[in-house]
Design a protein around this motif. Structure first.
Motif, PDB file in Angstrom:
ATOM      1  N   TRP A  90      35.717  47.316  47.029  1.00 19.18           N
ATOM      2  CA  TRP A  90      35.131  48.593  46.617  1.00 19.18           C
ATOM      3  C   TRP A  90      35.076  48.708  45.103  1.00 19.18           C
ATOM      4  O   TRP A  90      34.034  48.870  44.515  1.00 19.18           O
ATOM      5  N   ALA A  91      36.206  48.628  44.430  1.00 17.01           N
ATOM      6  CA  ALA A  91      36.214  48.682  42.971  1.00 17.01           C
ATOM      7  C   ALA A  91      36.295  47.280  42.419  1.00 17.01           C
ATOM      8  O   ALA A  91      35.548  46.895  41.537  1.00 17.01           O
ATOM      9  N   GLY A  92      37.195  46.502  42.948  1.00 15.31           N
ATOM     10  CA  GLY A  92      37.337  45.126  42.514  1.00 15.31           C
ATOM     11  C   GLY A  92      38.548  44.495  43.155  1.00 15.31           C
ATOM     12  O   GLY A  92      39.603  45.140  43.260  1.00 15.31           O
ATOM     13  N   VAL A  93      38.407  43.270  43.606  1.00 14.82           N
ATOM     14  CA  VAL A  93      39.524  42.545  44.183  1.00 14.82           C
ATOM     15  C   VAL A  93      39.540  41.144  43.591  1.00 14.82           C
ATOM     16  O   VAL A  93      38.495  40.511  43.440  1.00 14.82           O
ATOM     17  N   TYR A  94      40.736  40.700  43.244  1.00 14.19           N
ATOM     18  CA  TYR A  94      40.918  39.340  42.722  1.00 14.19           C
ATOM     19  C   TYR A  94      41.924  38.634  43.606  1.00 14.19           C
ATOM     20  O   TYR A  94      42.952  39.210  43.980  1.00 14.19           O
ATOM     21  N   LYS A 151      47.261  32.686  47.840  1.00 20.14           N
ATOM     22  CA  LYS A 151      48.391  32.611  46.913  1.00 20.14           C
ATOM     23  C   LYS A 151      48.767  33.990  46.392  1.00 20.14           C
ATOM     24  O   LYS A 151      49.937  34.354  46.333  1.00 20.14           O
ATOM     25  N   ARG A 152      47.754  34.773  46.007  1.00 15.98           N
ATOM     26  CA  ARG A 152      47.977  36.145  45.546  1.00 15.98           C
ATOM     27  C   ARG A 152      46.681  36.922  45.679  1.00 15.98           C
ATOM     28  O   ARG A 152      45.592  36.353  45.649  1.00 15.98           O
ATOM     29  N   ILE A 153      46.790  38.237  45.829  1.00 12.85           N
ATOM     30  CA  ILE A 153      45.613  39.092  45.932  1.00 12.85           C
ATOM     31  C   ILE A 153      45.965  40.470  45.389  1.00 12.85           C
ATOM     32  O   ILE A 153      47.077  40.957  45.583  1.00 12.85           O
ATOM     33  N   GLU A 154      45.026  41.080  44.656  1.00 11.32           N
ATOM     34  CA  GLU A 154      45.276  42.401  44.090  1.00 11.32           C
ATOM     35  C   GLU A 154      43.966  43.137  43.830  1.00 11.32           C
ATOM     36  O   GLU A 154      42.917  42.530  43.626  1.00 11.32           O
ATOM     37  N   GLU A 155      44.042  44.454  43.869  1.00  9.68           N
ATOM     38  CA  GLU A 155      42.908  45.285  43.484  1.00  9.68           C
ATOM     39  C   GLU A 155      42.980  45.488  41.973  1.00  9.68           C
ATOM     40  O   GLU A 155      44.052  45.740  41.421  1.00  9.68           O
ATOM     41  N   LYS A 156      41.844  45.365  41.308  1.00  5.68           N
ATOM     42  CA  LYS A 156      41.842  45.534  39.855  1.00  5.68           C
ATOM     43  C   LYS A 156      40.429  45.810  39.371  1.00  5.68           C
ATOM     44  O   LYS A 156      39.444  45.545  40.065  1.00  5.68           O
ATOM     45  N   VAL A 157      40.330  46.337  38.159  1.00  6.78           N
ATOM     46  CA  VAL A 157      39.028  46.547  37.520  1.00  6.78           C
ATOM     47  C   VAL A 157      38.564  45.213  36.967  1.00  6.78           C
ATOM     48  O   VAL A 157      39.319  44.519  36.271  1.00  6.78           O
ATOM     49  N   LEU A 158      37.319  44.844  37.270  1.00  7.93           N
ATOM     50  CA  LEU A 158      36.799  43.543  36.866  1.00  7.93           C
ATOM     51  C   LEU A 158      35.723  43.699  35.791  1.00  7.93           C
ATOM     52  O   LEU A 158      34.842  44.550  35.893  1.00  7.93           O
ATOM     53  N   ASP A 159      35.796  42.874  34.771  1.00 10.95           N
ATOM     54  CA  ASP A 159      34.814  42.861  33.687  1.00 10.95           C
ATOM     55  C   ASP A 159      33.471  42.365  34.222  1.00 10.95           C
ATOM     56  O   ASP A 159      33.392  41.320  34.874  1.00 10.95           O
ATOM     57  N   LYS A 160      32.389  43.092  33.941  1.00 11.18           N
ATOM     58  CA  LYS A 160      31.067  42.706  34.426  1.00 11.18           C
ATOM     59  C   LYS A 160      30.621  41.354  33.893  1.00 11.18           C
ATOM     60  O   LYS A 160      29.801  40.666  34.516  1.00 11.18           O
ATOM     61  N   ASN A 161      31.148  40.958  32.747  1.00 17.20           N
ATOM     62  CA  ASN A 161      30.764  39.662  32.183  1.00 17.20           C
ATOM     63  C   ASN A 161      31.228  38.484  33.043  1.00 17.20           C
ATOM     64  O   ASN A 161      30.721  37.366  32.900  1.00 17.20           O
ATOM     65  N   LEU A 162      32.192  38.741  33.923  1.00 20.62           N
ATOM     66  CA  LEU A 162      32.644  37.686  34.829  1.00 20.62           C
ATOM     67  C   LEU A 162      31.511  37.207  35.731  1.00 20.62           C
ATOM     68  O   LEU A 162      31.511  36.075  36.198  1.00 20.62           O
ATOM     69  N   PHE A 163      30.541  38.088  35.963  1.00 17.51           N
ATOM     70  CA  PHE A 163      29.485  37.795  36.922  1.00 17.51           C
ATOM     71  C   PHE A 163      28.175  37.388  36.254  1.00 17.51           C
ATOM     72  O   PHE A 163      27.105  37.438  36.857  1.00 17.51           O
ATOM     73  N   LYS A 164      28.266  36.983  34.980  1.00 17.92           N
ATOM     74  CA  LYS A 164      27.089  36.540  34.235  1.00 17.92           C
ATOM     75  C   LYS A 164      27.259  35.093  33.785  1.00 17.92           C
ATOM     76  O   LYS A 164      28.367  34.641  33.523  1.00 17.92           O
ATOM     77  N   VAL A 165      26.138  34.394  33.679  1.00 14.47           N
ATOM     78  CA  VAL A 165      26.170  33.028  33.146  1.00 14.47           C
ATOM     79  C   VAL A 165      26.492  33.113  31.657  1.00 14.47           C
ATOM     80  O   VAL A 165      25.886  33.913  30.936  1.00 14.47           O
ATOM     81  N   PRO A 166      27.448  32.343  31.150  1.00 12.35           N
ATOM     82  CA  PRO A 166      27.809  32.400  29.722  1.00 12.35           C
ATOM     83  C   PRO A 166      26.620  32.095  28.818  1.00 12.35           C
ATOM     84  O   PRO A 166      25.751  31.292  29.162  1.00 12.35           O
TER      85      PRO A 166
END
Length: 245
Positions: free
Chosen positions: A22-26, A212-227
Motif C-alpha cells: 500500500w505505502a511501501g514494502v521492502y 530474510k527480512r521484511i518491513e513496511e517503509k516509505v520508498l524513494d521514487k528514484n528507486l523505480f527509475k533507470v539511473p
C-alpha cells in the motif's frame, strides 16, 4: 530453451505472483540455486557450474506504483500503470525495456500466456512449520515453469496491504482486453498468505528462496527509475515456438 522464451516466461511469472504494497514494502530473500540446467552436460567446467550453483541475497521494493527487484547482477523494474519492465545491467550501465501490452501482441505470446495460466495448480496441505520466525502452511504449486512447494504465512508485516494492492492489480488486468488472460485470480489469494519460503524444481534446477527480512517503509521514487547515464539497448527478438528448447 531459447533465451527469449525464458525471458518471456520469467516476465509472465513475475506479473502473476508479484506481491505489492500500500505505502511501501521492502524485503530481502536468500536465494539458493543448485543443479544443472536441463539439456546441458553435467561435466561442465567448475567455473561454468558456479554460475548456476550459487547463493545470493535479493532485495525487493514495492510501492503502489512500481516495483524493483535486485539480484547480484541485474535490477528488474516494473511500472504498474504503463506495464513496462526494464532490466538493468549495472556493470554494463545499460538497460532493456519491454512493453507488456506490445509483447502480448507479438507471435504466439497470447497462446503462451494462456498455457501458463492454465498450467498453474495450487494444492493446500495441512502441514505447518515455522520458517524464518513465521508460522507457515505448506502449499504444493505446479506450473508450466516447474513444480515445488510454497510455505506461506499471514503473519508477515504488511500482509493486508499486500492483499489489497494485489486485488487492485487484478482489477486493472481485467479491464484490459489484451491482458485479461494474465489474471490468474490472485495467486496470493489462493495461497492465503505471503510466500516465506519456496522450493521450486525447474528444468533440472532447484531454487530455494527464503525470506530474510521484511518491513513496511516509505520508498524513494528514484528507486523505480533507470539511473541517469545508462544506455538503452535493444533486446534481441526471437519468435516463440511452441515446444522448442
Amino acid at each position: 530453451m531459447k533465451t527469449q522464451k525464458c525471458l518471456c516466461l520469467t516476465v509472465l511469472f513475475f506479473l502473476m505472483i508479484l506481491p505489492t504494497a500500500w505505502a511501501g514494502v521492502y524485503w530481502e530473500s536468500v536465494v539458493e540455486t543448485r543443479g544443472v540446467p536441463q539439456g546441458m552436460p553435467s561435466n561442465m567446467p567448475k567455473e561454468v557450474l558456479a554460475q548456476f550453483n550459487k547463493t545470493e541475497v535479493t532485495k525487493n521494493y514495492v510501492s503502489t506504483d512500481a516495483s524493483r527487484s535486485e539480484s547480484r547482477d541485474s535490477v528488474l523494474l516494473m511500472d504498474f500503470a504503463s506495464l513496462t519492465i526494464c532490466q538493468i545491467s549495472p556493470s554494463g550501465r545499460s538497460y532493456t525495456q519491454m512493453d507488456i501490452r506490445t509483447m502480448m501482441g507479438q507471435g504466439d505470446m497470447g497462446k503462451m500466456v494462456e498455457e501458463m495460466k492454465n498450467s498453474i495448480k495450487i494444492t493446500p496441505t495441512d502441514e505447518t512449520r515455522t520458517v524464518a520466525g513465521y508460522k507457515c502452511r505448506k502449499y504444493l504449486v505446479s506450473m508450466m515453469m516447474g513444480q515445488g512447494e510454497y510455505w506461506v504465512s499471514q503473519e508477515v508485516p504488511g500482509y493486508e496491504q499486500l492483499r489489497e494492492i494485489g486485488k487492485k492489480m487484478q482489477e486493472f488486468l481485467e479491464k484490459n482486453p489484451m491482458l485479461r488472460q494474465m489474471n490468474v485470480a490472485g495467486m496470493m489469494e489462493q495461497l492465503n498468505g505471503f510466500p516465506v519460503q519456496t522450493v521450486m524444481e525447474t528444468m533440472g534446477m532447484t531454487t530455494v528462496t527464503t525470506l530474510k527480512r521484511i518491513e513496511e517503509k516509505v520508498l524513494d521514487k528514484n528507486l523505480f527509475k533507470v539511473p541517469a547515464g545508462y544506455k538503452k539497448v535493444e533486446m534481441p527478438t526471437m519468435p516463440y515456438a511452441h515446444g522448442t528448447e
